[in-house]
Motif scaffolding. Structure first.
Motif, PDB file in Angstrom:
ATOM      1  N   GLN A  54      -7.056  -5.976   5.066  1.00 18.31           N
ATOM      2  CA  GLN A  54      -7.062  -4.697   4.347  1.00 18.31           C
ATOM      3  C   GLN A  54      -6.621  -3.553   5.254  1.00 18.31           C
ATOM      4  O   GLN A  54      -5.872  -2.666   4.831  1.00 18.31           O
ATOM      5  N   ILE A  55      -7.073  -3.564   6.485  1.00 19.94           N
ATOM      6  CA  ILE A  55      -6.670  -2.512   7.420  1.00 19.94           C
ATOM      7  C   ILE A  55      -5.194  -2.660   7.788  1.00 19.94           C
ATOM      8  O   ILE A  55      -4.471  -1.661   7.921  1.00 19.94           O
ATOM      9  N   ALA A  56      -4.709  -3.892   7.907  1.00 18.68           N
ATOM     10  CA  ALA A  56      -3.283  -4.105   8.158  1.00 18.68           C
ATOM     11  C   ALA A  56      -2.446  -3.582   7.001  1.00 18.68           C
ATOM     12  O   ALA A  56      -1.370  -2.991   7.207  1.00 18.68           O
ATOM     13  N   SER A  57      -2.934  -3.770   5.782  1.00 16.86           N
ATOM     14  CA  SER A  57      -2.240  -3.243   4.613  1.00 16.86           C
ATOM     15  C   SER A  57      -2.163  -1.721   4.680  1.00 16.86           C
ATOM     16  O   SER A  57      -1.126  -1.119   4.361  1.00 16.86           O
ATOM     17  N   TRP A  58      -3.263  -1.090   5.073  1.00 16.05           N
ATOM     18  CA  TRP A  58      -3.297   0.369   5.262  1.00 16.05           C
ATOM     19  C   TRP A  58      -2.256   0.792   6.292  1.00 16.05           C
ATOM     20  O   TRP A  58      -1.466   1.717   6.081  1.00 16.05           O
TER      21      TRP A  58
END
Length: 389
Positions: A247-251
């Protein structure tokens, strides 16, 4: 001391960067929705929420019930609207706007993937157009990796089945909640394919006009994390740590930047938008189809279609993937395309246009729509690319 011409060429004019004005906070961490949602409601001064989501998430999981319970404890629950389909048909937007007004909501809590989040943006956009007042706000709780929550554009499918969009800085979500616990029920194919969509954002944004240079280095970390944690998440679907890192990589793959003018992401995205809306191909799967071939095309094309600077930005990805250079920029970009293609295969996401019943005779039109003009010099090259998918 005179500034070298090479330096002037690399930095042609002064630039300033603003982040999406409405964004009041991004909360992340397993279980954070319980604290984050009330905090965002307070920060926005919101009193009553309409939840916008899809049928599967509402009817087959307990995710929406958890969000409803949090809102009810605050006496802020208005209703739940679930009629949002893939690629966000305009009929769902119209119906959602009607319910938003009927319950007297002043905020939307969008839960799910890109379709409900984009639908919420469009509902708020058309609500403002109708009322002439301020644009009301959205809190996004994504359960996929598509990263729609960081943009100020809303793509939807009109009555003719054509993908179109509205855009305004005011419709970008005012809050984002990345709670990995809420993603466990996301179907594997949807979760992993939207991870490739996030990879598409990061890779194409390396050569996207107007992206600030420091942000591009964040894209490299997103690329590295997506390559690392997507296979791990496939191997251990219930591992919350891997899901939170994704999820943080997507951000990081798109980052909420306010561009001073329109800045197209790239050819893979353009092709994906046209294929997705017209033939019902999920956006994550369109990236699985188009990203690797488009990167390979970038390696092969000469300037000005693919500049040395563009090749350098893409080629440097190998360093962040802890891989040695092939010895040339074009070779490194080709290697990146091969790594993307292998990742798609390893995640069991390989598919073809034939599987989605895309007629070969339609491909010239798809290419033309993707580049936006007739007679584009790369039209025939793009058609050939599509014929190989």
């Amino acid at each position: 001391m005179a500034v070298p011409e090479s330096t002037r060429a690399a930095y042609p004019h002064a630039r300033t960067t603003a982040y999406n004005d409405p964004l009041k906070g991004v909360y992340y961490g397993p279980g954070c929705v319980s604290d984050a949602l009330p905090k965002l409601l307070d920060r926005l001064g919101a009193k009553k929420a309409l939840i916008v989501t899809g049928k599967s998430l509402s009817q087959k999981t307990d995710v929406i019930k958890k969000v409803e319970e949090i809102l009810r404890k605050r006496d802020a629950y208005g209703a739940t609207f679930i009629d949002i389909g893939q690629h966000t048909p305009v009929a769902g937007i119209d119906a959602g706007l009607k319910q938003f007004k009927e319950v007297g909501a002043d905020v939307i809590v969008a839960v799910g993937g890109g379709s409900p989040i984009d639908a919420a943006k469009a509902i708020l956009y058309f609500h403002q157009q109708e009322t002439g007042g301020e644009t009301l706000k959205q809190i996004a709780i994504p359960t996929t990796l598509s990263a729609a929550e960081y943009s100020n554009g809303a793509g939807y499918t009109n009555k003719e089945g054509v993908k179109t969009a509205v855009s305004s800085i005011d419709i970008a979500p005012a809050g984002v909640i990345l709670d990995a616990e809420l993603t466990v029920s996301t179907p594997e194919r949807l979760w992993l394919s939207t991870g490739i969509r996030a990879l598409d954002h990061a890779v194409e944004s390396l050569t996207r006009p107007l992206v600030p240079i420091p942000v591009k280095y964040m894209f490299y970390q997103a690329i590295a994390d997506l390559f690392t944690y997507l296979p791990l998440s496939k191997a251990e679907p219930s591992n919350i740590t891997y899901r939170q890192k994704l999820q943080i990589a997507s951000w990081m793959s798109i980052w909420p930047i306010q561009f001073p003018k329109y800045s197209a992401i790239g050819l893979s995205h353009a092709l994906g938008h046209k294929l997705g809306a017209a033939y019902g191909i999920p956006h994550g799967i369109t990236s699985c189809l188009t990203l690797a071939p488009v990167v390979a095309l970038k390696a092969a094309l000469p300037p000005p279609a693919s500049t040395d600077e563009d090749k350098e930005w893409l080629a440097n990805s190998l360093f962040y993937l802890r891989l040695e250079s092939t010895g040339s920029k074009a070779g490194d970009v080709k290697k990146l395309s091969e790594l993307i293609a292998k990742l798609v295969v390893d995640l069991d996401l390989k598919s073809t246009l034939e599987e989605y019943k895309v007629p070969k005779e339609d491909l010239p039109t798809v290419a033309e729509l993707a580049v936006g003009v007739k007679g584009h010099p790369l039209h025939d090259v793009i058609v050939k690319l599509l014929q190989q998918l």
